[in-house]
Design a protein around this motif. Sequence first.
Motif, PDB file in Angstrom:
ATOM      1  N   GLY A 159       0.926  -1.099   0.202  1.00  0.00           N
ATOM      2  CA  GLY A 159       0.309   0.396  -0.119  1.00  0.00           C
ATOM      3  C   GLY A 159       0.704   1.139   0.138  1.00  0.00           C
ATOM      4  N   HIS A 160       2.385   0.901  -0.314  1.00  0.00           N
ATOM      5  CA  HIS A 160       2.541   2.071  -0.125  1.00  0.00           C
ATOM      6  C   HIS A 160       2.759   3.574  -1.398  1.00  0.00           C
ATOM      7  N   GLU A 161       2.296   2.429  -2.594  1.00  0.00           N
ATOM      8  CA  GLU A 161       2.573   3.157  -3.671  1.00  0.00           C
ATOM      9  C   GLU A 161       1.560   4.582  -3.004  1.00  0.00           C
ATOM     10  N   PHE A 162       0.239   4.385  -2.719  1.00  0.00           N
ATOM     11  CA  PHE A 162      -0.982   5.444  -2.113  1.00  0.00           C
ATOM     12  C   PHE A 162      -0.219   6.888  -1.982  1.00  0.00           C
ATOM     13  N   TYR A 163       0.621   6.215  -0.373  1.00  0.00           N
ATOM     14  CA  TYR A 163       1.660   7.495   0.251  1.00  0.00           C
ATOM     15  C   TYR A 163       2.309   8.157  -0.360  1.00  0.00           C
ATOM     16  N   VAL A 164       3.436   7.257  -1.679  1.00  0.00           N
ATOM     17  CA  VAL A 164       4.192   7.986  -2.331  1.00  0.00           C
ATOM     18  C   VAL A 164       3.368   8.421  -3.720  1.00  0.00           C
ATOM     19  N   ASP A 165       2.321   8.484  -4.469  1.00  0.00           N
ATOM     20  CA  ASP A 165       1.973   9.071  -5.486  1.00  0.00           C
ATOM     21  C   ASP A 165       0.680  10.527  -4.348  1.00  0.00           C
ATOM     22  N   LEU A 175       0.671  11.956   4.596  1.00  0.00           N
ATOM     23  CA  LEU A 175       0.464  11.087   6.039  1.00  0.00           C
ATOM     24  C   LEU A 175      -0.802  11.239   6.133  1.00  0.00           C
ATOM     25  N   ASP A 176      -1.223  12.956   6.306  1.00  0.00           N
ATOM     26  CA  ASP A 176      -3.073  13.184   6.580  1.00  0.00           C
ATOM     27  C   ASP A 176      -3.417  12.857   5.863  1.00  0.00           C
ATOM     28  N   ASP A 177      -3.574  12.308   4.801  1.00  0.00           N
ATOM     29  CA  ASP A 177      -3.864  11.675   3.169  1.00  0.00           C
ATOM     30  C   ASP A 177      -4.814  10.136   3.784  1.00  0.00           C
ATOM     31  N   GLY A 201      -5.619   5.155   8.422  1.00  0.00           N
ATOM     32  CA  GLY A 201      -4.417   4.683   6.877  1.00  0.00           C
ATOM     33  C   GLY A 201      -3.655   5.242   8.436  1.00  0.00           C
ATOM     34  N   LEU A 202      -3.347   6.156   9.190  1.00  0.00           N
ATOM     35  CA  LEU A 202      -2.158   6.499   9.319  1.00  0.00           C
ATOM     36  C   LEU A 202      -1.563   5.464  10.749  1.00  0.00           C
ATOM     37  N   ALA A 203      -3.144   5.261  11.985  1.00  0.00           N
ATOM     38  CA  ALA A 203      -3.252   3.635  12.777  1.00  0.00           C
ATOM     39  C   ALA A 203      -2.222   2.899  11.904  1.00  0.00           C
ATOM     40  N   LEU A 204      -2.710   2.052  11.269  1.00  0.00           N
ATOM     41  CA  LEU A 204      -2.338   0.920  10.565  1.00  0.00           C
ATOM     42  C   LEU A 204      -0.787   1.500   9.961  1.00  0.00           C
ATOM     43  N   ALA A 205      -0.066   2.461   9.206  1.00  0.00           N
ATOM     44  CA  ALA A 205       1.023   2.707   9.462  1.00  0.00           C
ATOM     45  C   ALA A 205       2.114   2.727  10.687  1.00  0.00           C
ATOM     46  N   ARG A 206       1.468   3.311  12.220  1.00  0.00           N
ATOM     47  CA  ARG A 206       1.727   3.754  12.843  1.00  0.00           C
ATOM     48  C   ARG A 206       2.151   1.472  13.494  1.00  0.00           C
ATOM     49  N   ALA A 207       0.900   1.008  13.835  1.00  0.00           N
ATOM     50  CA  ALA A 207       1.545  -0.069  13.673  1.00  0.00           C
ATOM     51  C   ALA A 207       2.002  -0.823  13.018  1.00  0.00           C
ATOM     52  N   ARG A 208       1.868  -1.195  11.315  1.00  0.00           N
ATOM     53  CA  ARG A 208       3.442  -1.434  10.343  1.00  0.00           C
ATOM     54  C   ARG A 208       4.637  -1.427  10.790  1.00  0.00           C
ATOM     55  N   LEU A 209       5.109   0.221  11.545  1.00  0.00           N
ATOM     56  CA  LEU A 209       6.544   0.611  11.886  1.00  0.00           C
ATOM     57  C   LEU A 209       6.360  -0.398  13.081  1.00  0.00           C
ATOM     58  N   ARG A 210       5.889  -0.025  14.294  1.00  0.00           N
ATOM     59  CA  ARG A 210       6.145  -0.763  15.110  1.00  0.00           C
ATOM     60  C   ARG A 210       6.443  -2.385  14.913  1.00  0.00           C
ATOM     61  N   PRO A 241       2.129  12.462  13.311  1.00  0.00           N
ATOM     62  CA  PRO A 241       4.063  12.767  13.028  1.00  0.00           C
ATOM     63  C   PRO A 241       4.867  13.601  12.680  1.00  0.00           C
ATOM     64  N   GLU A 242       3.819  14.625  12.502  1.00  0.00           N
ATOM     65  CA  GLU A 242       4.705  16.037  11.834  1.00  0.00           C
ATOM     66  C   GLU A 242       5.712  16.635  12.887  1.00  0.00           C
ATOM     67  N   ARG A 243       5.508  16.538  13.705  1.00  0.00           N
ATOM     68  CA  ARG A 243       6.357  17.378  14.845  1.00  0.00           C
ATOM     69  C   ARG A 243       8.239  16.264  14.826  1.00  0.00           C
ATOM     70  N   ASP A 244       7.937  14.813  14.810  1.00  0.00           N
ATOM     71  CA  ASP A 244       9.289  14.243  14.179  1.00  0.00           C
ATOM     72  C   ASP A 244       9.554  14.295  12.488  1.00  0.00           C
ATOM     73  N   ILE A 245       9.136  14.476  11.504  1.00  0.00           N
ATOM     74  CA  ILE A 245       8.801  14.498  10.572  1.00  0.00           C
ATOM     75  C   ILE A 245       9.730  16.335  10.624  1.00  0.00           C
ATOM     76  N   SER A 246       9.638  17.362  11.312  1.00  0.00           N
ATOM     77  CA  SER A 246       9.715  18.424  11.309  1.00  0.00           C
ATOM     78  C   SER A 246      11.308  18.954  11.849  1.00  0.00           C
ATOM     79  N   SER A 247      11.410  17.792  12.879  1.00  0.00           N
ATOM     80  CA  SER A 247      12.958  17.085  13.533  1.00  0.00           C
ATOM     81  C   SER A 247      14.108  16.508  12.907  1.00  0.00           C
ATOM     82  N   GLY A 248      12.972  15.773  12.147  1.00  0.00           N
ATOM     83  CA  GLY A 248      14.022  14.868  11.111  1.00  0.00           C
ATOM     84  C   GLY A 248      14.501  15.872  10.238  1.00  0.00           C
ATOM     85  N   ILE A 249      13.643  16.242   9.366  1.00  0.00           N
ATOM     86  CA  ILE A 249      14.306  17.322   7.561  1.00  0.00           C
ATOM     87  C   ILE A 249      15.013  18.484   8.656  1.00  0.00           C
ATOM     88  N   ALA A 250      14.563  18.727   9.507  1.00  0.00           N
ATOM     89  CA  ALA A 250      15.631  20.137   9.680  1.00  0.00           C
ATOM     90  C   ALA A 250      17.233  19.529  10.423  1.00  0.00           C
TER      91      ALA A 250
END
Length: 191
Positions: free
Chosen positions: A63-69, A97-99, A104-113, A176-185
């Motif tokens: 399902g990552h194709e949707f996110y990449v798109d 991610l908001d999309d 979907g975000l809860a599923l993404a978190r569970a997958r990453l865990r 994840p907004e704060r973490d993504i922002s911190s990671g990229i910054a």
Amino acid sequence: MTARPPGRPREVDITRVARSAVDLFTERGYESVSMDDVASAAGISRRSLFNHFATKAELLWSGHEFYVDRLRRHLMRPSGQGAALTDVLTSGFVRALDDLGEDGLALARARLRVVSAHPDTAAVGQVVVAACRAVVLDHLRTRVRGELTCRCIAGGVAAAAYEALMWWAAGDAPDPERDISSGIAALTLRE
């Protein structure tokens, strides 16, 4: 009730199958769940499951194709004049991610865990990181001079976003907004 024609496979809802797999991995542990268990929980045949997924790791990353798109679409949109590169890239990752929506975000978190607990599954995830890198690279080529510079930044941003998402998944922040922002910054990008 009409019967299906003989030999015609029923359609498989890939997202539902992946969700069933992630639920099983979370409940029983990744190693203790077999592909047969996943097929049974999803209500499909083993053969149908293997027609779509060769391994349990592929189930995790499906399902990552949707996110990449969505990332591509957000980065293609014109940003405000003079918008900082870090802000544009962060916004693209966060909006994609908001999309996904709340489920979907809860599923993404569970997958990453699950991925975090089983690093051998991360190798399959490198396809996702590479796809995000390619999208970022395309965007950078419109804003930054020098192919090597674009490639290095794209690789760093994709890796930083992945690490930030893994960090977020392990924690309890609602989004994840704060973490993504911190990671990229942390890369201290410049145009």
